[in-house]
Design a protein around this motif. Sequence first.
Motif, mmCIF file in Angstrom:
data_model
loop_
_atom_site.group_PDB
_atom_site.id
_atom_site.type_symbol
_atom_site.label_atom_id
_atom_site.label_comp_id
_atom_site.label_asym_id
_atom_site.label_seq_id
_atom_site.Cartn_x
_atom_site.Cartn_y
_atom_site.Cartn_z
ATOM 1 N N ARG A 143 0.831 -1.215 0.000
ATOM 2 C CA ARG A 143 0.000 0.000 0.000
ATOM 3 C C ARG A 143 0.864 1.262 0.000
ATOM 4 O O ARG A 143 0.539 2.248 -0.650
ATOM 5 C CB ARG A 143 -0.907 0.010 1.219
ATOM 6 N N MET A 144 1.935 1.211 0.757
ATOM 7 C CA MET A 144 2.824 2.366 0.888
ATOM 8 C C MET A 144 3.494 2.724 -0.437
ATOM 9 O O MET A 144 3.736 3.890 -0.727
ATOM 10 C CB MET A 144 3.892 2.004 1.937
ATOM 11 N N THR A 145 3.784 1.723 -1.254
ATOM 12 C CA THR A 145 4.583 1.941 -2.454
ATOM 13 C C THR A 145 3.805 1.830 -3.753
ATOM 14 O O THR A 145 4.310 2.217 -4.801
ATOM 15 C CB THR A 145 5.726 0.913 -2.513
ATOM 16 N N GLY A 146 2.607 1.239 -3.699
ATOM 17 C CA GLY A 146 1.862 1.015 -4.931
ATOM 18 C C GLY A 146 2.338 -0.213 -5.690
ATOM 19 O O GLY A 146 1.941 -0.446 -6.828
ATOM 20 N N VAL A 147 3.187 -1.002 -5.059
ATOM 21 C CA VAL A 147 3.690 -2.243 -5.650
ATOM 22 C C VAL A 147 2.792 -3.370 -5.153
ATOM 23 O O VAL A 147 2.312 -3.335 -4.024
ATOM 24 C CB VAL A 147 5.158 -2.472 -5.205
ATOM 25 N N ILE A 185 6.140 -7.742 -3.486
ATOM 26 C CA ILE A 185 6.826 -7.523 -2.207
ATOM 27 C C ILE A 185 7.245 -8.879 -1.637
ATOM 28 O O ILE A 185 8.383 -9.053 -1.192
ATOM 29 C CB ILE A 185 5.903 -6.795 -1.193
ATOM 30 N N HIS A 186 6.333 -9.832 -1.649
ATOM 31 C CA HIS A 186 6.612 -11.169 -1.126
ATOM 32 C C HIS A 186 7.815 -11.792 -1.841
ATOM 33 O O HIS A 186 8.712 -12.348 -1.201
ATOM 34 C CB HIS A 186 5.373 -12.063 -1.281
ATOM 35 N N GLY A 215 13.527 -13.279 -1.897
ATOM 36 C CA GLY A 215 14.815 -13.290 -2.580
ATOM 37 C C GLY A 215 14.773 -13.700 -4.032
ATOM 38 O O GLY A 215 15.816 -13.917 -4.644
ATOM 39 N N THR A 216 13.572 -13.774 -4.613
ATOM 40 C CA THR A 216 13.476 -14.209 -6.014
ATOM 41 C C THR A 216 13.322 -13.051 -6.995
ATOM 42 O O THR A 216 13.414 -13.266 -8.199
ATOM 43 C CB THR A 216 12.305 -15.193 -6.211
ATOM 44 N N ARG A 217 13.057 -11.865 -6.478
ATOM 45 C CA ARG A 217 12.962 -10.660 -7.317
ATOM 46 C C ARG A 217 13.639 -9.509 -6.616
ATOM 47 O O ARG A 217 14.012 -9.607 -5.451
ATOM 48 C CB ARG A 217 11.499 -10.311 -7.584
ATOM 49 N N LEU A 218 13.760 -8.383 -7.336
ATOM 50 C CA LEU A 218 14.370 -7.179 -6.772
ATOM 51 C C LEU A 218 13.430 -5.994 -6.923
ATOM 52 O O LEU A 218 12.610 -5.958 -7.839
ATOM 53 C CB LEU A 218 15.682 -6.859 -7.499
ATOM 54 N N PHE A 219 13.578 -5.023 -6.038
ATOM 55 C CA PHE A 219 12.868 -3.757 -6.200
ATOM 56 C C PHE A 219 13.595 -2.910 -7.233
ATOM 57 O O PHE A 219 14.827 -2.972 -7.336
ATOM 58 C CB PHE A 219 12.866 -2.957 -4.891
ATOM 59 N N SER A 220 12.844 -2.090 -7.951
ATOM 60 C CA SER A 220 13.483 -1.103 -8.819
ATOM 61 C C SER A 220 14.116 -0.041 -7.926
ATOM 62 O O SER A 220 13.799 0.064 -6.727
ATOM 63 C CB SER A 220 12.446 -0.448 -9.735
ATOM 64 N N LEU A 221 14.991 0.753 -8.486
ATOM 65 C CA LEU A 221 15.608 1.839 -7.719
ATOM 66 C C LEU A 221 14.553 2.825 -7.229
ATOM 67 O O LEU A 221 14.622 3.310 -6.096
ATOM 68 C CB LEU A 221 16.653 2.567 -8.567
ATOM 69 N N THR A 222 13.564 3.087 -8.069
ATOM 70 C CA THR A 222 12.506 4.033 -7.699
ATOM 71 C C THR A 222 11.719 3.523 -6.498
ATOM 72 O O THR A 222 11.452 4.264 -5.559
ATOM 73 C CB THR A 222 11.559 4.269 -8.894
ATOM 74 N N ILE A 254 10.518 3.431 -0.591
ATOM 75 C CA ILE A 254 10.444 2.726 0.696
ATOM 76 C C ILE A 254 11.373 3.396 1.709
ATOM 77 O O ILE A 254 10.985 3.627 2.855
ATOM 78 C CB ILE A 254 10.786 1.235 0.534
ATOM 79 N N LEU A 255 12.593 3.698 1.291
ATOM 80 C CA LEU A 255 13.522 4.386 2.196
ATOM 81 C C LEU A 255 12.914 5.685 2.701
ATOM 82 O O LEU A 255 12.961 5.983 3.898
ATOM 83 C CB LEU A 255 14.852 4.664 1.487
#
Length: 81
Positions: free
Chosen positions: A30-34, A39-40, A45-52, A57-58
Amino acid sequence: MDFQELQMRFVQHLRERVRGGELTERGLARMTGVSQPHIHHVLKGTRLFSLTVSDEILHRLQLDLLDLIDPEDLLKWRGRK
């Protein structure tokens, strides 16, 4: 330390906060729109977040990249230069 290590520490930090009950996967979604499944997969450990998304999140969690680095590691890294 390289970017990949920092990225792994970021995910580990989030994983620990979710396991500790401070955050939920749904709350991060909800916080990120992802999507929650994405997220799961990142926390698994099977995917990565984009830099954006990582930056978002930071920002939302009021974290700085330095929060992800152990002070001793920083001293070791600076000593190599």
